[in-house]
Design a protein around this motif. Structure first.
Motif, PDB file in Angstrom:
ATOM      1  N   ARG A 345      -7.241   2.165  -3.343  1.00 14.51           N
ATOM      2  CA  ARG A 345      -6.747   2.966  -4.469  1.00 14.51           C
ATOM      3  C   ARG A 345      -5.747   4.002  -3.971  1.00 14.51           C
ATOM      4  NH1 ARG A 345      -8.929   4.073  -9.670  1.00 14.51           N
ATOM      5  NH2 ARG A 345     -11.001   3.287  -9.131  1.00 14.51           N
ATOM      6  N   GLU A 346      -4.640   4.128  -4.697  1.00 13.13           N
ATOM      7  CA  GLU A 346      -3.614   5.112  -4.364  1.00 13.13           C
ATOM      8  C   GLU A 346      -3.900   6.398  -5.131  1.00 13.13           C
ATOM      9  OE1 GLU A 346       0.135   3.351  -5.260  1.00 13.13           O
ATOM     10  OE2 GLU A 346      -0.253   1.554  -4.056  1.00 13.13           O
ATOM     11  N   ASP A 349      -4.753   6.861  -9.100  1.00  9.40           N
ATOM     12  CA  ASP A 349      -4.102   5.882  -9.964  1.00  9.40           C
ATOM     13  C   ASP A 349      -5.119   4.863 -10.463  1.00  9.40           C
ATOM     14  OD1 ASP A 349      -1.767   7.168  -9.579  1.00  9.40           O
ATOM     15  OD2 ASP A 349      -0.852   5.661  -8.278  1.00  9.40           O
ATOM     16  N   CYS A 355      -5.522  -6.967 -12.302  1.00  8.10           N
ATOM     17  CA  CYS A 355      -4.806  -6.766 -11.039  1.00  8.10           C
ATOM     18  C   CYS A 355      -5.388  -7.566  -9.879  1.00  8.10           C
ATOM     19  CB  CYS A 355      -4.738  -5.288 -10.690  1.00  8.10           C
ATOM     20  SG  CYS A 355      -6.330  -4.518 -10.378  1.00  8.10           S
ATOM     21  N   GLN A 403       1.146   1.716  -9.282  1.00  4.65           N
ATOM     22  CA  GLN A 403      -0.001   0.844  -9.041  1.00  4.65           C
ATOM     23  C   GLN A 403      -0.357   0.066 -10.299  1.00  4.65           C
ATOM     24  OE1 GLN A 403      -3.651   1.747  -6.485  1.00  4.65           O
ATOM     25  NE2 GLN A 403      -4.417   2.248  -8.519  1.00  4.65           N
TER      26      GLN A 403
END
Length: 453
Positions: A345-346, A349, A355, A403
């Motif tokens: 995970r960024e 985000d 996804c 993302q």
């Protein structure tokens, strides 16, 4: 795992099903995309507004998911950024608005196009009164508390309650068989959480093996934009084609969904030179017997691993069909944690619903081998009541982060709908990321594999 124990006993975490929807909700920029579901019923005749008000009160008192509201994480002394929620006591009101002189087309479109306010109620019941004998009932719900299956159930519960009240039957409603709040608390049992952690770890391993972290190859032009540019490769299967597809599915003892999904994954695998793929679909998620008549969000995206090394067509079809059925059993696993385990995970985000998948397939209007009957008339006694879709207007879609934009752009979306005996729709792709000719080649190969070019 989602949620954090709260000091306030009245607060409950998001359910495993709400976890994916919260991720999806946060993927979009504010006021960009509405995550609401609406049902609109056009009513002609002598409506008993008092009976309808009592029916709304009865239904919302019995189904506590409709009375949920979010408590922002910023208002809580907790480290988890996800919100908690509470169930309002009692029942929800019916808002009656005088629309004399307005046209239903304009008034309903205006009401249903408003973005949902996540700080307020997540279910809203509104009656628009155009004349004493013409009304439109607008039932609006944020996806966090409602799913597609709940729509038909709500209409049934509401009409039954109204017809009893309008007929002066004051018999109290039977107690609710299902509580969404209790359902969430059962999910938080330590033994249940431990079992889910083990199952999630195994699912993450399988998804990694099937390339969930390795997206379909794009055309290399760079990051997809926050305002995605989605293009449709149209497809249509006429009535004769649909008959052939259903006959082939029945012969193979699979569903038309599995038959079409097998063709899609085989086509994409061949064109993109992949031996393994991951697909995604929406599972109904109503695992507990009493939940089959309950209102709330139970559906959830589930991932299906495919091994295209299975060359025999009949064997591959069984492989896909078995995979779809097995994936339905993972609807109770928290979405955010498994995606983070595969992709990372960024910051904070959010993750788009597909996804982890290379392909997503939605098939509407057919359940199993049976065509869904068209639902238009609504059985309100003494009224001409019909479901009616009114046009809605929203701003241009825009994602909240790179993302989220990537999570959507990398997936190919096949969306087909059964109407009047034909299947129509097509294959959607994000044109900045995907090469148009490659997607069209996959669509052509899909048509060939279905035998309905």
């Amino acid at each position: 795992m989602p949620g954090t124990a709260a000091p306030d006993a009245g607060l409950i975490p998001l359910s495993s099903r709400q976890d994916w929807c919260w991720e999806w909700t946060r993927c979009y920029a504010p006021d960009s995309y509405s995550m609401e579901l609406t049902e609109t019923v056009h009513l002609r005749g002598p409506l008993d507004v008092g009976a309808l008000r009592e029916a709304v009160a009865e239904v919302t008192s019995l189904h506590d998911a409709l009375r949920l509201s979010l408590v922002p994480a910023t208002a809580l002394p907790l480290d988890d950024p996800r919100p908690l929620q509470r169930v309002a006591p009692g029942h929800l009101p019916l808002h009656v608005i005088d629309m004399t002189g307005r046209s239903p087309q304009d008034a309903v479109g205006e009401i249903t196009s408003r973005p949902f306010d996540l700080s307020g109620p997540l279910a809203v019941f509104t009656l628009l009164a155009f004349s004493p004998d013409e009304h439109v009932l607008v039932l609006a719900f944020h996806h966090l508390v409602f799913d597609g299956a709940s729509g038909k159930l709500l209409i049934r519960h509401l009409t039954e309650a109204y017809n009893r009240r309008a007929g002066n039957d004051r018999t109290p409603a039977a107690p609710a068989e299902f509580s969404y709040a209790a359902f969430i608390r059962r999910e938080r049992d330590p033994a249940v959480l431990a079992a889910k952690e083990h199952r999630t770890a195994e699912l993450v391993r399988v998804l990694r093996e099937h390339g969930a972290a390795e997206p379909l190859e794009g055309d290399g032009v760079g990051e997809p934009p926050l305002a995605g540019d989605y293009v449709l490769v149209p497809m249509a299967f006429g009535p004769d084609d649909v008959v052939s597809l259903r006959r082939a599915a029945r012969t193979a003892r699979v569903t038309p969904y599995s038959l079409l999904l097998a063709a899609l994954t085989r086509a994409v695998g061949e064109v993109y030179d992949r031996e393994r793929l991951v697909g995604t679909t929406i599972a109904h998620g109503r695992d507990e017997p009493s939940s089959t008549t309950a209102l709330g969000l139970f559906s959830a995206p589930v991932e299906i691993p495919f091994d295209l090394g299975v060359r025999d067509p009949a064997e591959f079809l069984r492989h896909v069909h078995t995979g779809v059925r097995a994936a339905a059993g993972t609807a109770d696993l928290p979405y955010g944690s498994r995606v983070a385990s595969v992709l990372g995970r960024e910051g904070d985000d959010a993750f788009f619903r597909s996804c982890l998948a290379h392909v997503e397939f939605r098939l509407n209007g057919i359940t199993g081998l049976v065509l869904d009957p068209p639902v238009e008339r609504v059985p309100f006694d003494g009224l001409d009541a019909r479901l009616h879709e009114y046009p809605r207007t929203f701003p241009q879609l825009a994602y909240a982060s790179r993302q989220a934009a990537r999570g959507s752009a990398r997936t190919l979306f096949l969306d087909l709908r059964m109407e009047e005996g034909s299947l129509t729709g097509g294959l959607w792709y994000e044109s900045t990321y995907h090469h148009a000719e490659r997607v069209k080649a996959a669509a052509d190969r899909f048509r060939q594999l279905t035998g309905c070019p």
